[in-house]
Design a protein around this motif. Structure first.
Motif, PDB file in Angstrom:
ATOM      1  N   SER A 156       0.830  -1.212  -0.147  1.00 49.22           N
ATOM      2  CA  SER A 156      -0.107   0.039   0.055  1.00 49.22           C
ATOM      3  C   SER A 156       0.874   1.358   0.042  1.00 49.22           C
ATOM      4  N   ARG A 157       2.254   1.221   0.286  1.00 52.31           N
ATOM      5  CA  ARG A 157       3.006   2.364   0.284  1.00 52.31           C
ATOM      6  C   ARG A 157       2.971   3.402  -0.721  1.00 52.31           C
ATOM      7  N   ARG A 158       3.171   3.135  -1.977  1.00 48.37           N
ATOM      8  CA  ARG A 158       3.103   3.881  -2.937  1.00 48.37           C
ATOM      9  C   ARG A 158       1.844   4.645  -3.265  1.00 48.37           C
ATOM     10  N   THR A 159       0.863   3.900  -2.903  1.00 50.17           N
ATOM     11  CA  THR A 159      -0.522   4.756  -3.067  1.00 50.17           C
ATOM     12  C   THR A 159      -0.493   5.998  -1.722  1.00 50.17           C
ATOM     13  N   LEU A 210     -14.040   0.472   0.666  1.00 49.63           N
ATOM     14  CA  LEU A 210     -13.668   0.638  -0.634  1.00 49.63           C
ATOM     15  C   LEU A 210     -15.524   0.214  -1.258  1.00 49.63           C
ATOM     16  N   GLY A 211     -15.590   1.092  -2.211  1.00 42.90           N
ATOM     17  CA  GLY A 211     -16.694   0.815  -3.081  1.00 42.90           C
ATOM     18  C   GLY A 211     -17.247   2.191  -3.387  1.00 42.90           C
ATOM     19  N   SER A 212     -18.686   2.094  -3.262  1.00 43.36           N
ATOM     20  CA  SER A 212     -19.267   3.508  -3.709  1.00 43.36           C
ATOM     21  C   SER A 212     -20.569   3.840  -2.596  1.00 43.36           C
ATOM     22  N   GLY A 213     -20.755   5.115  -2.604  1.00 46.14           N
ATOM     23  CA  GLY A 213     -21.691   5.421  -1.307  1.00 46.14           C
ATOM     24  C   GLY A 213     -21.100   6.743  -0.637  1.00 46.14           C
ATOM     25  N   ALA A 214     -21.865   7.052   0.431  1.00 49.35           N
ATOM     26  CA  ALA A 214     -21.512   8.312   1.112  1.00 49.35           C
ATOM     27  C   ALA A 214     -20.354   7.836   2.093  1.00 49.35           C
ATOM     28  N   ASP A 215     -20.015   6.520   2.347  1.00 52.35           N
ATOM     29  CA  ASP A 215     -19.153   6.209   3.419  1.00 52.35           C
ATOM     30  C   ASP A 215     -18.174   5.329   2.784  1.00 52.35           C
ATOM     31  N   ALA A 216     -17.922   5.567   1.372  1.00 51.35           N
ATOM     32  CA  ALA A 216     -16.937   4.522   0.806  1.00 51.35           C
ATOM     33  C   ALA A 216     -16.111   5.468  -0.185  1.00 51.35           C
ATOM     34  N   ILE A 217     -14.941   4.974  -0.725  1.00 45.14           N
ATOM     35  CA  ILE A 217     -14.285   5.530  -1.721  1.00 45.14           C
ATOM     36  C   ILE A 217     -13.942   4.708  -2.925  1.00 45.14           C
ATOM     37  N   ALA A 218     -13.676   5.129  -4.104  1.00 43.70           N
ATOM     38  CA  ALA A 218     -13.463   4.153  -4.914  1.00 43.70           C
ATOM     39  C   ALA A 218     -11.847   3.542  -5.136  1.00 43.70           C
ATOM     40  N   THR A 225      -9.035  -0.045  -5.275  1.00 47.64           N
ATOM     41  CA  THR A 225      -8.601  -1.563  -5.240  1.00 47.64           C
ATOM     42  C   THR A 225      -7.951  -2.008  -3.880  1.00 47.64           C
ATOM     43  N   PRO A 226      -8.361  -3.075  -3.455  1.00 51.10           N
ATOM     44  CA  PRO A 226      -7.655  -3.633  -2.183  1.00 51.10           C
ATOM     45  C   PRO A 226      -6.365  -3.853  -2.342  1.00 51.10           C
ATOM     46  N   LEU A 227      -5.307  -2.749  -2.316  1.00 48.89           N
ATOM     47  CA  LEU A 227      -4.196  -3.066  -2.651  1.00 48.89           C
ATOM     48  C   LEU A 227      -3.344  -4.067  -1.733  1.00 48.89           C
ATOM     49  N   TRP A 228      -3.727  -3.993  -0.434  1.00 49.89           N
ATOM     50  CA  TRP A 228      -3.121  -5.114   0.495  1.00 49.89           C
ATOM     51  C   TRP A 228      -3.425  -6.599   0.214  1.00 49.89           C
TER      52      TRP A 228
END
Length: 224
Positions: free
Chosen positions: A31-34, A182-190, A192-195
């Motif tokens: 995840s570090r690079r992101t 991760l995902g869509s909606g008010a409590d999510a961001i777009a 990928t699960p990098l981990w």
């Protein structure tokens, strides 16, 4: 904490400081690079961003088997203590297990996970690696070994104390707190699960989304 930390600062006086707590163990490398991209985006918005090395991780000279969750919690509090001005702690995945002792104006968590889940993933990876090497092991046998001696799990040599604490660790309630998935909606961001990736990678769109969500949360909390 005398460990190395990456600091990216804005031009001029910062609006606030964002202290990132990365995922734990091998998930941190993926995840570090992101996270660094997100830090740069936050600096462009006027924030100082910090990403510390935990004792036993990355450039640390302390052997990982000498640390446990409690020492990581204390180390993170030591990083936060001298920060001038408002501080937001942004923790990802297992980082949310160690963010609650530090003093902060607000907290932000992405896909927090319990310690038992992390430990099961690490142990299953060890069982699979043993099988490929022609060895026999099981979750029960590894747990028994870990009670009395350090155990090598996915390249991490963990102490009995670390494994015991992981097995019972849960994310602690704090306030004010924003938790996103991760995902869509008010409590999510777009993103990928990098981990979960086999190798380190980066997701520029996810980094931008992390920075934007933290910036909005800062405003909601009246910090900037």
């Amino acid at each position: 904490m005398s460990e190395h930390h990456l600091r990216i600062a804005p031009t001029g006086t910062p609006r606030a400081t964002i202290l990132f707590v990365p995922p734990l163990f091998d998930e941190a490398n993926r995840s570090r690079r992101t996270l660094v991209l997100a830090m740069r985006a936050l600096a462009a918005q006027g924030f100082t961003a910090l990403l510390p090395d935990l004792p036993g991780q990355n450039e640390s000279l302390i052997p990982l088997e000498q640390v446990d969750l409690a020492s990581w919690q204390g180390a993170l509090a030591d990083v936060a203590a001298p920060v001038d001005g408002p501080l937001i702690i942004a923790a990802l995945r297992g980082g949310a297990l160690i963010d609650h002792h530090a003093k902060a104006a607000a907290r932000w968590r992405l896909a927090p996970v319990g310690g038992a889940s992390l430990l099961r993933t690490l142990m299953r990876a060890r069982v699979a690696a043993d099988r490929e090497a022609g060895l026999t092991s099981s979750l029960d046998s590894l747990q028994a070994k870990a009670a009395t001696a350090p155990l090598l799990l996915a390249g991490n040599r963990l102490s009995p104390a670390m494994i015991a604490q992981l097995g019972s660790a849960e994310c602690q309630p704090v306030a004010p707190l924003r938790t996103v998935t991760l995902g869509s909606g008010a409590d999510a961001i777009a993103g990928t699960p990098l981990w979960l990736r086999a190798e380190p990678g980066e997701d520029a769109a996810m980094a931008a989304a992390i920075a934007a969500d933290i910036t909005a949360w800062s405003t909601t909390c009246g910090i900037s």
